[in-house]
Design an enzyme around this catalytic site. Structure first.
Site, PDB file in Angstrom:
ATOM      1  N   GLU A  60      -1.960   6.976   1.231  1.00 31.93           N
ATOM      2  CA  GLU A  60      -0.691   7.625   1.547  1.00 31.93           C
ATOM      3  C   GLU A  60      -0.837   9.139   1.608  1.00 31.93           C
ATOM      4  O   GLU A  60      -0.203   9.797   2.433  1.00 31.93           O
ATOM      5  CB  GLU A  60       0.366   7.252   0.498  1.00 31.93           C
ATOM      6  CG  GLU A  60       1.800   7.561   0.931  1.00 31.93           C
ATOM      7  CD  GLU A  60       2.256   8.991   0.652  1.00 31.93           C
ATOM      8  OE1 GLU A  60       3.284   9.411   1.216  1.00 31.93           O
ATOM      9  OE2 GLU A  60       1.583   9.698  -0.138  1.00 31.93           O
ATOM     10  N   GLU A  61      -1.682   9.689   0.742  1.00 29.92           N
ATOM     11  CA  GLU A  61      -1.846  11.134   0.682  1.00 29.92           C
ATOM     12  C   GLU A  61      -2.839  11.655   1.718  1.00 29.92           C
ATOM     13  O   GLU A  61      -2.997  12.861   1.871  1.00 29.92           O
ATOM     14  CB  GLU A  61      -2.316  11.551  -0.717  1.00 29.92           C
ATOM     15  CG  GLU A  61      -1.360  11.185  -1.842  1.00 29.92           C
ATOM     16  CD  GLU A  61      -0.097  12.027  -1.868  1.00 29.92           C
ATOM     17  OE1 GLU A  61       0.134  12.784  -0.906  1.00 29.92           O
ATOM     18  OE2 GLU A  61       0.662  11.907  -2.833  1.00 29.92           O
TER      19      GLU A  61
ATOM     20  N   ASP B  74      -3.352   6.272  -4.574  1.00 24.94           N
ATOM     21  CA  ASP B  74      -4.145   7.478  -4.368  1.00 24.94           C
ATOM     22  C   ASP B  74      -3.358   8.719  -4.759  1.00 24.94           C
ATOM     23  O   ASP B  74      -2.118   8.718  -4.779  1.00 24.94           O
ATOM     24  CB  ASP B  74      -4.632   7.580  -2.925  1.00 24.94           C
ATOM     25  CG  ASP B  74      -3.504   7.637  -1.908  1.00 24.94           C
ATOM     26  OD1 ASP B  74      -2.543   6.845  -2.039  1.00 24.94           O
ATOM     27  OD2 ASP B  74      -3.566   8.464  -0.978  1.00 24.94           O
TER      28      ASP B  74
ATOM     29  N   ASP C  83       3.586  11.490  -8.925  1.00 22.44           N
ATOM     30  CA  ASP C  83       3.367  11.084  -7.530  1.00 22.44           C
ATOM     31  C   ASP C  83       2.072  10.296  -7.394  1.00 22.44           C
ATOM     32  O   ASP C  83       1.043  10.870  -7.091  1.00 22.44           O
ATOM     33  CB  ASP C  83       3.330  12.330  -6.650  1.00 22.44           C
ATOM     34  CG  ASP C  83       3.300  12.003  -5.163  1.00 22.44           C
ATOM     35  OD1 ASP C  83       3.575  10.846  -4.798  1.00 22.44           O
ATOM     36  OD2 ASP C  83       2.996  12.912  -4.368  1.00 22.44           O
TER      37      ASP C  83
ATOM     38  N   GLU D 120       8.400   6.910  -4.259  1.00 20.94           N
ATOM     39  CA  GLU D 120       8.168   8.349  -4.137  1.00 20.94           C
ATOM     40  C   GLU D 120       9.089   9.127  -5.091  1.00 20.94           C
ATOM     41  O   GLU D 120      10.233   8.727  -5.332  1.00 20.94           O
ATOM     42  CB  GLU D 120       8.410   8.814  -2.704  1.00 20.94           C
ATOM     43  CG  GLU D 120       7.373   8.346  -1.704  1.00 20.94           C
ATOM     44  CD  GLU D 120       5.993   8.937  -1.951  1.00 20.94           C
ATOM     45  OE1 GLU D 120       5.896   9.989  -2.620  1.00 20.94           O
ATOM     46  OE2 GLU D 120       5.012   8.339  -1.493  1.00 20.94           O
TER      47      GLU D 120
END
Length: 382
Positions: A136-137, A71, A102, A165
Site C-alpha cells: 500500500e505504501e 507494510d 499507519d 487507514e
C-alpha cells in the site's frame, strides 16, 4: 508493568517486524495463524515481490471486509528516533514505533474485534473477509488492485468494507473517510532550442514559453466541488531545466504536476483541458499521465449508519464524514460497487519520526470495529 490488552500486545508484535514496503516480515503469517483458528479460509495471493492474502469466513452474503496493509514507510535516520522504530515502546500512555498508527494498530484491532465477535456470534449472518497487502505504501501495483482483479474474475463481491487507514484528527473516531479525491499526475516536457544566452534570436527558451501556460493552469477554476468534495486543485510539484551553466538556454524543461479532483470532473476532462491550454500557447510538448485513482464516495447507506452509531456508542462522539487527505486502497475496492469507509486512529504522527498512537485508542478502535460487525451481521442492534 501493567497488563496490556490483546490489541496492544498484537500491535507491539506487528511493529517489531520491520515490514518496509514491499516486505511483510511475517506479519501476514501471524495473522493467518490466528484467522485459521477462527474458521477463516485463507488464500495467499503473492504477486511479484508483494505478499497478499484473502481470508473469508462464511459463503453467503452479505460480505463484510476489513482491508489493510502490513507494510510501512521507511523509518528515515534511526538515530533521530527517541526509541528504535522497530522496538515498540510504551511511554506516558503512547505506543511508539513505525506503523503504530499507519496501520499496524488498525490491523491488530481488526483481529481482536473479530476474535470477540466470533466468540459471541459464531453463527453470524453473511460472511466476513480480510484483504491484506504489503504494497500500500509503495507502487500499489501488485497489492490490493491485483487481489480485487482476482475476486472480480470469479464475481466475488464485497458489500461493505472498512479500510483501517488512520482517519481521525484529534480523537479516535472523530472523523471517518467516506470517500477520497482522485489523483492524476502529469510529467510534462516542453521542448525549445538550446543555445547561448547572448544570442536570443537563435534560441527558443522552453521555460519562457511554458511560463504563461503554467500560470493559466495554476489560476484555472476546474470545478466548484460539491457537498462532499472541495474544488479540484492543480499543483506544480517539480520544475527542472538547464545544464548548470548560467549562459546556456536549455533545450527543454520538465514539469511535474498533480490534480486532486472531485466527482464533478473526470480524469479525461482534466487531460483535455490541459492539452487545450498547451496547444493554445503553441508549445512543443509531451505528457506522460499517471492516474493513481479516481474519486470515490459512499455518501450514505448501511455502512455509514453502522459506523456512525458504533462510534457514538463506544465514545459518545458524533463523527464527521470527510473526503480530505490523500488516496487509499479504497479507490480499488469502491469501483466494484462496495460501500467503503476508512476508520482508524489519529493520523497526526503517520510517516513521521517517532510515529505513535495512544495505547487506550487501540482498544477503543477494536471496540468500534466489533460494534460495527454486530450492527451489520447480527440482529443485536436491529
Amino acid at each position: 508493568m501493567p497488563i496490556l490488552s490483546p490489541t496492544v500486545e498484537l500491535t507491539k508484535e506487528l511493529i517489531s517486524r520491520p515490514s518496509v514496503t514491499p516486505e511483510d516480515a511475517g506479519c501476514q503469517e501471524l495473522m493467518i495463524e490466528k484467522l485459521e483458528a477462527l474458521g477463516f479460509v485463507i488464500e495467499r495471493l503473492p504477486f511479484e515481490d508483494v505478499s497478499n492474502f484473502w481470508a473469508r469466513r462464511g459463503t453467503q452474503g452479505p460480505l463484510f471486509c476489513f482491508a489493510g496493509h502490513t507494510d510501512v514507510v521507511p523509518t528515515g535516520p534511526v538515530q533521530n528516533w527517541s526509541h528504535h522504530p522497530f522496538e515498540p515502546t510504551i511511554l506516558e500512555g503512547y505506543l511508539y514505533g513505525r506503523g503504530a498508527a499507519d496501520m499496524k494498530g488498525s490491523i491488530a484491532a481488526f483481529m481482536t474485534a473479530l476474535e470477540r465477535f466470533i466468540e459471541h456470534h459464531s453463527d453470524h449472518r453473511g460472511s466476513i473477509a480480510l484483504l491484506i497487502t504489503s504494497d500500500e505504501e509503495g507502487p500499489f501495483i501488485n497489492g490490493t488492485t491485483r487481489v480485487i482483479d482476482h475476486l472480480e474474475a470469479r464475481q466475488e463481491k464485497i458489500d461493505w468494507c472498512i479500510v483501517g487507514e488512520p482517519s481521525s484528527t484529534q480523537k479516535t473516531g472523530d472523523t471517518i473517510k467516506n470517500g477520497r479525491r482522485g489523483s492524476l499526475g502529469g510529467k510534462l516536457k516542453v521542448t525549445g532550442i538550446q543555445g547561448h544566452v547572448a544570442y536570443p534570436h537563435l534560441v527558443r527558451n522552453p521555460i519562457h514559453e511554458a511560463a504563461p501556460a503554467l500560470s493559466e493552469l495554476a489560476a484555472t477554476v476546474w470545478d466548484e466541488g460539491n457537498e462532499f468534495f472541495p474544488p479540484t486543485s492543480f499543483q506544480i510539484s517539480n520544475i527542472h531545466a538547464g545544464t548548470g551553466a548560467n549562459n546556456v538556454v536549455p533545450g527543454e524543461v520538465d514539469i511535474e504536476f498533480n490534480f486532486r479532483f472531485s466527482t464533478e470532473v473526470t480524469a479525461e476532462q482534466l487531460k483535455e483541458r490541459v492539452r487545450d491550454a498547451l496547444d493554445r500557447h503553441k508549445l512543443d510538448w509531451d505528457i506522460d499521465w499517471v492516474l493513481s485513482g479516481n474519486p470515490f464516495l459512499t455518501a450514505e447507506g448501511d455502512l455509514v449508519e453502522a459506523a456512525q452509531q458504533a462510534i457514538k456508542a463506544v465514545t459518545g462522539i458524533d463523527t464527521e464524514l470527510s473526503t480530505a487527505g490523500g488516496t487509499s486502497d479504497g479507490r480499488f475496492i469502491a469501483p466494484t460497487g462496495a460501500q467503503v469507509l476508512e476508520l482508524g486512529p489519529v493520523n497526526a504522527t503517520i510517516h513521521k519520526i517517532d510515529e505513535c498512537v495512544k495505547v487506550k485508542d487501540l482498544d477503543i478502535l477494536s471496540d468500534m470495529y466489533e460494534n460495527i460487525l454486530a450492527r451489520l451481521l447480527t440482529d443485536t442492534h436491529k
